[in-house]
Design a protein around this motif. Structure first.
Motif, PDB file in Angstrom:
ATOM      1  N   HIS A   1      90.224 -19.646  49.420  1.00 53.42           N
ATOM      2  CA  HIS A   1      91.034 -19.170  48.291  1.00 53.42           C
ATOM      3  C   HIS A   1      91.085 -20.217  47.180  1.00 53.42           C
ATOM      4  N   GLU A   2      91.257 -21.489  47.559  1.00 54.44           N
ATOM      5  CA  GLU A   2      91.321 -22.555  46.558  1.00 54.44           C
ATOM      6  C   GLU A   2      89.984 -22.716  45.843  1.00 54.44           C
ATOM      7  N   GLN A   3      88.868 -22.580  46.573  1.00 56.70           N
ATOM      8  CA  GLN A   3      87.554 -22.669  45.940  1.00 56.70           C
ATOM      9  C   GLN A   3      87.365 -21.539  44.943  1.00 56.70           C
ATOM     10  N   ILE A   4      87.734 -20.333  45.355  1.00 61.95           N
ATOM     11  CA  ILE A   4      87.598 -19.174  44.459  1.00 61.95           C
ATOM     12  C   ILE A   4      88.491 -19.355  43.241  1.00 61.95           C
ATOM     13  N   GLU A   5      89.721 -19.805  43.483  1.00 62.35           N
ATOM     14  CA  GLU A   5      90.660 -19.995  42.373  1.00 62.35           C
ATOM     15  C   GLU A   5      90.164 -21.091  41.435  1.00 62.35           C
ATOM     16  N   ALA A   6      89.589 -22.167  41.986  1.00 58.10           N
ATOM     17  CA  ALA A   6      89.058 -23.244  41.144  1.00 58.10           C
ATOM     18  C   ALA A   6      87.900 -22.728  40.299  1.00 58.10           C
ATOM     19  N   SER A   7      87.070 -21.895  40.910  1.00 59.13           N
ATOM     20  CA  SER A   7      85.951 -21.311  40.171  1.00 59.13           C
ATOM     21  C   SER A   7      86.460 -20.457  39.024  1.00 59.13           C
ATOM     22  N   TRP A   8      87.457 -19.628  39.301  1.00 61.49           N
ATOM     23  CA  TRP A   8      88.009 -18.766  38.246  1.00 61.49           C
ATOM     24  C   TRP A   8      88.737 -19.600  37.198  1.00 61.49           C
ATOM     25  N   ARG A   9      89.409 -20.643  37.649  1.00 58.60           N
ATOM     26  CA  ARG A   9      90.117 -21.521  36.706  1.00 58.60           C
ATOM     27  C   ARG A   9      89.109 -22.161  35.750  1.00 58.60           C
ATOM     28  N   GLU A  10      87.982 -22.624  36.302  1.00 58.66           N
ATOM     29  CA  GLU A  10      86.928 -23.233  35.479  1.00 58.66           C
ATOM     30  C   GLU A  10      86.363 -22.209  34.493  1.00 58.66           C
TER      31      GLU A  10
ATOM     32  N   THR B   1      92.733 -20.658  53.250  1.00 55.88           N
ATOM     33  CA  THR B   1      93.327 -21.372  52.110  1.00 55.88           C
ATOM     34  C   THR B   1      92.256 -22.124  51.334  1.00 55.88           C
TER      35      THR B   1
END
Length: 191
Positions: free
Chosen positions: A85-94, A82
């Motif tokens: 996943h959150e780190q990857i999602e934060a990177s993509w969100r940024e 998790t």
């Protein structure tokens, strides 16, 4: 019967002690696997604890320890997954926010450029209306004539410069000659 009961009690106590020792070994093995981030499987725990897999399956306390270790390991893996996943999602969100910001800026710049192009096109249309097609031809002809005149004047200027330079050279030569003649006259006039 009392003597037989005492031996049985001793055997049961010994068996319970062995079971307790084995359970302690199982707990230590599970602790080692957690520290090493190993996966707690029955076979891995049995090898580390030095007990048989049968003991782990048949003993209720051992089964409970293994089930708790497996659940904790699964929860830990789920938590790690998790977080990743959150780190990857934060990177993509940024990245998405940056791209959105850049797109907005680019759209504004394109809008400004289109306005400028429109203004320039209007100026060209105004110029075409101010200068009819025949006038453009006349201006072109006059421009060509002026270029020829500039070329001729440049050649004439160059020739005049050369003549001036030649006249200056002749004047210097004449001044030198006059100075030489004056010197000769002065030499002859003195006895």
């Amino acid at each position: 019967m009392t003597s037989g009961g005492g031996a049985t009690d001793a055997a049961i106590a010994a068996r319970r002690e062995q079971t307790k020792i084995k359970l302690d070994q199982v707990q230590k093995a599970i602790g080692q696997l957690r520290r090493e981030r190993g996966r707690p499987t029955v076979r891995a725990i049995a090898e580390r604890a030095g007990v048989s897999a049968t003991f782990l399956y048949e003993n209720r306390d051992a089964r409970t320890l293994i089930q708790q270790a497996v659940a904790a390991s699964k929860q830990q893996r789920d938590h790690a997954a998790t977080e990743i996943h959150e780190q990857i999602e934060a990177s993509w969100r940024e990245r998405a926010l940056n791209a959105e910001s850049e797109l907005t800026r680019t759209q504004k710049e394109v809008f400004v450029q289109r306005q400028r192009i429109g203004e320039l096109m209007g100026q060209l249309r105004d110029f075409d209306q101010m200068v009819p097609g025949e006038s453009v031809q006349a201006l072109t002809t006059e421009n060509t004539t002026l270029k020829r005149q500039v070329h001729l004047l440049t050649q004439e200027h160059r020739k005049l410069q050369e003549r001036l330079e030649g006249a200056r050279t002749n004047l210097r030569f004449a001044d030198k000659r006059v100075a030489d003649l004056e010197a000769q006259i002065l030499e002859r006039g003195q006895p």
